[in-house]
Scaffold this motif. Structure first.
Motif, PDB file in Angstrom:
ATOM      1  N   ILE A  48      44.333  43.967   1.532  1.00  0.00           N
ATOM      2  CA  ILE A  48      44.065  44.632   0.261  1.00  0.00           C
ATOM      3  C   ILE A  48      42.622  45.144   0.208  1.00  0.00           C
ATOM      4  CG2 ILE A  48      43.994  44.356  -2.256  1.00  0.00           C
ATOM      5  CD1 ILE A  48      46.800  44.213  -1.080  1.00  0.00           C
ATOM      6  N   GLY A  49      41.681  44.243   0.454  1.00  0.00           N
ATOM      7  CA  GLY A  49      40.267  44.589   0.292  1.00  0.00           C
ATOM      8  C   GLY A  49      39.800  45.666   1.244  1.00  0.00           C
ATOM      9  N   LYS A  50      40.329  45.684   2.460  1.00  0.00           N
ATOM     10  CA  LYS A  50      39.854  46.670   3.432  1.00  0.00           C
ATOM     11  C   LYS A  50      40.829  47.845   3.535  1.00  0.00           C
ATOM     12  CE  LYS A  50      38.625  47.156   8.319  1.00  0.00           C
ATOM     13  NZ  LYS A  50      38.408  46.507   9.620  1.00  0.00           N
ATOM     14  N   HIS A  51      42.037  47.566   3.995  1.00  0.00           N
ATOM     15  CA  HIS A  51      42.931  48.672   4.340  1.00  0.00           C
ATOM     16  C   HIS A  51      43.457  49.405   3.112  1.00  0.00           C
ATOM     17  CE1 HIS A  51      43.213  48.225   8.713  1.00  0.00           C
ATOM     18  NE2 HIS A  51      42.825  46.987   8.450  1.00  0.00           N
ATOM     19  N   VAL A  52      43.774  48.674   2.048  1.00  0.00           N
ATOM     20  CA  VAL A  52      44.309  49.351   0.864  1.00  0.00           C
ATOM     21  C   VAL A  52      43.177  49.981   0.058  1.00  0.00           C
ATOM     22  CG1 VAL A  52      45.543  49.036  -1.304  1.00  0.00           C
ATOM     23  CG2 VAL A  52      46.357  47.899   0.759  1.00  0.00           C
ATOM     24  N   MET A  53      42.133  49.197  -0.235  1.00  0.00           N
ATOM     25  CA  MET A  53      41.119  49.672  -1.173  1.00  0.00           C
ATOM     26  C   MET A  53      40.353  50.890  -0.672  1.00  0.00           C
ATOM     27  SD  MET A  53      41.522  48.292  -3.943  1.00  0.00           S
ATOM     28  CE  MET A  53      40.086  48.734  -4.883  1.00  0.00           C
ATOM     29  N   LYS A  54      40.046  50.940   0.614  1.00  0.00           N
ATOM     30  CA  LYS A  54      39.250  52.080   1.067  1.00  0.00           C
ATOM     31  C   LYS A  54      40.016  53.390   0.846  1.00  0.00           C
ATOM     32  CE  LYS A  54      36.162  53.843   4.555  1.00  0.00           C
ATOM     33  NZ  LYS A  54      35.684  53.812   5.931  1.00  0.00           N
ATOM     34  N   ASN A  55      41.315  53.351   1.053  1.00  0.00           N
ATOM     35  CA  ASN A  55      42.111  54.562   0.834  1.00  0.00           C
ATOM     36  C   ASN A  55      42.375  54.809  -0.646  1.00  0.00           C
ATOM     37  OD1 ASN A  55      43.043  55.672   3.594  1.00  0.00           O
ATOM     38  ND2 ASN A  55      43.225  53.454   3.776  1.00  0.00           N
ATOM     39  N   ALA A  56      42.621  53.731  -1.377  1.00  0.00           N
ATOM     40  CA  ALA A  56      42.949  53.889  -2.801  1.00  0.00           C
ATOM     41  C   ALA A  56      41.729  54.328  -3.604  1.00  0.00           C
ATOM     42  CB  ALA A  56      43.509  52.586  -3.354  1.00  0.00           C
ATOM     43  N   SER A  57      40.525  54.127  -3.066  1.00  0.00           N
ATOM     44  CA  SER A  57      39.315  54.472  -3.814  1.00  0.00           C
ATOM     45  C   SER A  57      39.027  55.964  -3.832  1.00  0.00           C
ATOM     46  CB  SER A  57      38.103  53.770  -3.209  1.00  0.00           C
ATOM     47  OG  SER A  57      38.307  52.403  -3.202  1.00  0.00           O
ATOM     48  N   VAL A  58      39.642  56.715  -2.932  1.00  0.00           N
ATOM     49  CA  VAL A  58      39.319  58.138  -2.841  1.00  0.00           C
ATOM     50  C   VAL A  58      39.555  58.870  -4.165  1.00  0.00           C
ATOM     51  CG1 VAL A  58      39.854  60.291  -1.666  1.00  0.00           C
ATOM     52  CG2 VAL A  58      39.606  58.192  -0.346  1.00  0.00           C
ATOM     53  N   PRO A  59      40.761  58.761  -4.756  1.00  0.00           N
ATOM     54  CA  PRO A  59      40.945  59.430  -6.053  1.00  0.00           C
ATOM     55  C   PRO A  59      40.068  58.833  -7.152  1.00  0.00           C
ATOM     56  CG  PRO A  59      43.006  58.416  -5.311  1.00  0.00           C
ATOM     57  CD  PRO A  59      42.003  58.148  -4.267  1.00  0.00           C
ATOM     58  N   LEU A  60      39.759  57.538  -7.048  1.00  0.00           N
ATOM     59  CA  LEU A  60      38.902  56.910  -8.052  1.00  0.00           C
ATOM     60  C   LEU A  60      37.522  57.557  -8.055  1.00  0.00           C
ATOM     61  CD1 LEU A  60      38.297  54.640 -10.107  1.00  0.00           C
ATOM     62  CD2 LEU A  60      37.503  53.264  -8.195  1.00  0.00           C
ATOM     63  N   VAL A  61      37.000  57.827  -6.869  1.00  0.00           N
ATOM     64  CA  VAL A  61      35.666  58.407  -6.780  1.00  0.00           C
ATOM     65  C   VAL A  61      35.630  59.787  -7.434  1.00  0.00           C
ATOM     66  CG1 VAL A  61      33.963  59.299  -5.156  1.00  0.00           C
ATOM     67  CG2 VAL A  61      34.975  57.059  -4.789  1.00  0.00           C
ATOM     68  N   THR A  62      36.718  60.541  -7.268  1.00  0.00           N
ATOM     69  CA  THR A  62      36.795  61.841  -7.917  1.00  0.00           C
ATOM     70  C   THR A  62      36.707  61.681  -9.437  1.00  0.00           C
ATOM     71  OG1 THR A  62      38.310  62.386  -6.143  1.00  0.00           O
ATOM     72  CG2 THR A  62      38.117  63.982  -7.919  1.00  0.00           C
ATOM     73  N   VAL A  63      37.430  60.701  -9.947  1.00  0.00           N
ATOM     74  CA  VAL A  63      37.399  60.430 -11.384  1.00  0.00           C
ATOM     75  C   VAL A  63      36.001  60.000 -11.821  1.00  0.00           C
ATOM     76  CG1 VAL A  63      38.253  58.863 -13.162  1.00  0.00           C
ATOM     77  CG2 VAL A  63      39.838  59.863 -11.527  1.00  0.00           C
ATOM     78  N   LEU A  64      35.358  59.157 -11.005  1.00  0.00           N
ATOM     79  CA  LEU A  64      34.022  58.686 -11.351  1.00  0.00           C
ATOM     80  C   LEU A  64      33.039  59.844 -11.463  1.00  0.00           C
ATOM     81  CD1 LEU A  64      33.468  55.408  -9.305  1.00  0.00           C
ATOM     82  CD2 LEU A  64      34.035  55.689 -11.709  1.00  0.00           C
ATOM     83  N   GLY A  65      33.194  60.828 -10.588  1.00  0.00           N
ATOM     84  CA  GLY A  65      32.315  61.991 -10.631  1.00  0.00           C
ATOM     85  C   GLY A  65      32.361  62.662 -11.995  1.00  0.00           C
ATOM     86  N   LEU A  66      33.579  62.774 -12.528  1.00  0.00           N
ATOM     87  CA  LEU A  66      33.723  63.383 -13.846  1.00  0.00           C
ATOM     88  C   LEU A  66      33.179  62.453 -14.919  1.00  0.00           C
ATOM     89  CD1 LEU A  66      37.357  64.701 -13.394  1.00  0.00           C
ATOM     90  CD2 LEU A  66      35.232  66.014 -13.251  1.00  0.00           C
ATOM     91  N   GLN A  67      33.380  61.146 -14.709  1.00  0.00           N
ATOM     92  CA  GLN A  67      32.946  60.182 -15.725  1.00  0.00           C
ATOM     93  C   GLN A  67      31.433  60.138 -15.892  1.00  0.00           C
ATOM     94  OE1 GLN A  67      34.521  56.283 -15.158  1.00  0.00           O
ATOM     95  NE2 GLN A  67      36.631  56.936 -15.418  1.00  0.00           N
ATOM     96  N   ILE A  68      30.704  60.343 -14.791  1.00  0.00           N
ATOM     97  CA  ILE A  68      29.248  60.219 -14.879  1.00  0.00           C
ATOM     98  C   ILE A  68      28.679  61.214 -15.881  1.00  0.00           C
ATOM     99  CG2 ILE A  68      27.120  60.618 -13.583  1.00  0.00           C
ATOM    100  CD1 ILE A  68      28.456  59.186 -11.248  1.00  0.00           C
TER     101      ILE A  68
END
Ligand SMILES: Nc1ncnc2c1ncn2[C@@H]1O[C@H](COP(=O)(O)OP(=O)(O)OP(=O)(O)O)[C@@H](O)[C@H]1O
Ligand SMILES: [Mg+2]
Lengths: 314, 340
Positions: A227-247
């Motif tokens: 979960i912490g390595k293989h899932v999260m690194k890939n699942a974080s990609v769309p999150l980062v896009t959202v964070l960009g807008l959130q900032i």
């Protein structure tokens, strides 16, 4: 990675130049003539003209722009029309407070969103998942000023755990700083937390179906690693896009939250300047806010490049 | 490859499965997708599992390795033994300790089975760190050696690249390197070459063969390509609708099939010597999960079916010769056509 960074940095320069035009031109849109305002209601036409000359407002726009931009580049954003303080000093006082507020809000929102999303995704369909889904919907729907007032009612007035207003710089007393910044940051971060949690839950569920997660399990990796390595690194990609807008939204929201909690940040400086039509201050604040927003988006892009090797140039 | 004993004794059997049953949760409730599967694999042997899509080949192997999603699956067996381990008694944590050093998997989809976000070197090295406690530096060095072993050119440079920079064949070599990393006793290769083109397929099969000769591990080779079976397997199980319907040594199965389904598969096999021969396929479709016909599960598609096949309870897997079993009521009276 360095090449990626420099490429991204270079693309921000034309944007920055464009922004300076807009910021400078912004003044033209503000109703009223600053010279009239400063000279006072009883001033004669001659007096107003004198003020205009003193402020350099009579010169051609291009000259005024050039003057402003070259001084700004060297850190001189002019002086306030009212307090006669250098604009850079006011911003220098407010900016660190706002950045601390926004950064803490972002941190709190991630500390809420990431565990919530992981638990929801792994326990999909259970009551835990349902509770957090409802919580996310509420977090997105409820206005932050209302939430802020509720937090003050609960944590300050009823429970007496945290101060309702005021601010202590981190350099003076880190403990007090945290006590004072916590409620404003929570108020500012809660909507982002809800949005991030919802986004992340969806992408974790998607990633869990991927063949490479099965491969990770087939290797005998522990659940934590899968979960912490293989899932999260890939699942974080769309999150980062959202964070960009959130900032960007965080910086805007900070203005409101600073008002509610009496935090002396850039938002306070901005509101005072707007109400008094203090043009150099308005220009300075907007310029700095834009630079901060662009800087944080650059950071987001870099994170994106780290997470997703395909977007890096080679 | 050496001919392996068809009835392996307990000591040289690396994997022993008895009466494996797997139920999965569908929209209509629990359905059995693997029903009473039993077999053993000897050390150094390559056991083929063949059958049409959906016959339960992958589920059988995933269930043995403890990789079926919990909650939506029920796995039961009278015996599930891997070396000295009783797999039915192990916790998920203990199963994870075994996956890698004792049993490893190679999957069909080389495009999606590697994580796009990590370098291939790291994806090999992490197995060594997990199971052999190697340091970062040591594991990286071993990963490069493994890449070299599976025939990836300039391995030191390639180890630092990401999966999207590799071709399908090269990715499958990386998957093999991952499987090989902890020198497992059993490797399950689930259609490892199906997604590859023919020349690459031949290279990968050759690599697997070499590795098996070097390390003497058991290989379970899942495929629906009888040509590949003939190429690599010592012994073969034929699956249909979640059951084993025939099992025999390779040569005997091809020469003397004892189940009409196997006869049909052989007849449908494209031939090198007679390419103009029109491809015959078995008419009809396998039954859907949760909707099994009464009697023999193959009877709706079987040219030899009688009333007994339709009404009696499902036939048992019977021994017809040493090491040769079939699940057909009529096997004593039928003479089926093998492959020349
Ligand atoms: N997690 C699951 N949940 C529900 N049904 C499943 C699950 N995994 C497999 N099945 C069903 O079990 C049956 C057997 O699937 P399996 O993947 O073992 O077939 P297969 O023989 O490997 O076929 P293929 O040649 O296509 O790989 C199929 O009908 C499939 O739909
Ligand atoms: Mg399969």
């Amino acid at each position: 990675m360095l090449k990626f960074f420099l490429t991204r940095l270079a693309t921000t320069i034309p944007v920055l130049i464009l922004v300076t035009f807009v910021v400078f031109g912004l003044v033209l849109l503000i109703p009223g003539d600053p010279a009239v305002t400063i000279a006072g209601p009883d001033a004669t036409v001659e007096q107003v003209a004198a003020v205009r000359v003193r402020l350099g407002l009579d010169r051609p726009m291009v000259v005024q722009y050039w003057d402003w931009i070259t001084s700004a580049a060297s850190g001189d954003l002019g002086t306030s029309l009212f307090t006669s303080r250098p604009v850079a000093t006011s911003i220098g006082d407010g900016l660190p407070v706002t950045i601390a507020l926004a950064a803490t809000a972002l941190l709190i929102s991630l500390l809420i969103a990431i565990p919530t999303a992981i638990v929801s995704a792994l326990r999909r369909g259970t009551w835990l998942d349902r509770v957090s889904t409802i919580g996310s919907s509420l977090g997105i729907a409820l206005p932050s000023f209302w939430l802020g007032l509720m937090f003050v009612l609960l944590f300050s007035l009823t429970l007496g755990w945290l101060p309702a207003t005021g601010y202590v710089p981190m350099s003076r007393n880190p403990g007090d700083w945290l006590l004072h910044i916590f409620l404003p940051a929570l108020t500012l971060g809660i909507a982002g937390a809800a949005e991030s949690a919802r986004q992340l839950r969806g992408s974790i569920i998607g990633v869990l179906q991927q063949d490479y997660v099965r491969t990770a399990r087939a290797k005998g990796l522990r659940g934590r690693m899968v979960i912490g390595k293989h899932v999260m690194k890939n699942a974080s990609v769309p999150l980062v896009t959202v964070l960009g807008l959130q900032i960007t939204a965080l910086l805007g929201g900070a203005v409101l939250v600073e008002q509610i909690f009496g935090v002396p940040g850039l938002g306070q400086v901005a509101i005072n300047a707007v109400t008094t039509r203090d043009i150099p201050v308005i220009q300075g604040v907007v310029l700095v806010a834009v630079v901060v927003a662009m800087g944080s988006n650059l950071l987001v892009d870099l994170t994106y490049g780290y997470l997703n090797p395909k977007v890096r140039p080679r | 490859m050496t001919a392996a004993p068809t009835t392996p004794t307990a000591t040289d059997t690396t994997l022993e499965v008895e009466n494996l049953k797997v139920d999965v949760l569908t929209e209509k409730g629990w359905a059995t997708v693997v029903d009473g599967v039993s077999f053993g694999v000897a050390r150094g042997e390559t056991l083929g599992i063949v059958g049409e899509s959906g016959s339960g080949k992958s589920v059988t192997c995933l269930a043995i390795a403890g990789l079926m999603p919990p909650g939506q699956t029920r796995v039961t067996a009278d015996t599930l033994r891997l070396l000295e381990h009783d797999l039915t008694a192990l916790s998920p944590k203990e199963m994870a300790d075994i996956r890698g050093p004792k049993i490893a998997m190679i999957f069909q989809e080389p495009m999606s089975s590697l994580n796009p976000a990590f370098t291939v070197g790291d994806q090999i090295a992490e197995v060594l760190r997990r199971h052999e406690g190697l340091s970062r530096k040591e594991s990286r060095k071993r990963a490069i050696e493994l890449l070299d072993r599976v025939g990836v050119p300039s391995p030191a440079r390639r180890a630092l690249q990401y999966p999207f920079e590799f071709s399908g064949g090269m990715r499958q070599r990386v998957m093999i390197a991952i499987a090989l990393a902890c020198n497992p006793d059993v490797i399950v290769a689930d259609e490892p070459t199906t997604a590859l083109d023919v020349t690459v397929q031949a290279q990968i099969l050759e690599l697997l063969r070499e590795i098996q000769e070097e390390h003497g591990m058991s290989v379970i080779f899942i495929t629906h390509d009888l040509g590949v079976v003939a190429d690599v397997c010592d012994r073969v199980l034929v699956m249909y609708a979640g059951q084993i319907v025939e099992g025999a040594d390779l040569a005997e199965l091809f020469a003397d099939p004892q189940h009409p389904y196997m006869e049909g598969l052989l007849a449908a096999m494209p031939r090198m010597d007679n390419p103009s021969d029109a491809l015959v396929s078995i008419p009809g479709h396998p039954p859907r999960v949760g909707d099994m016909p009464d009697g023999c599960r193959f009877h709706p598609r079987c040219g030899y079916a009688t009333d007994a096949c339709r009404t009696d309870s499902s036939p048992l897997l019977e021994r017809v010769a040493p090491g040769h079993t079939t699940r057909c009521l009529r096997h004593p009276e039928l003479t089926l056509r093998g492959s020349p």
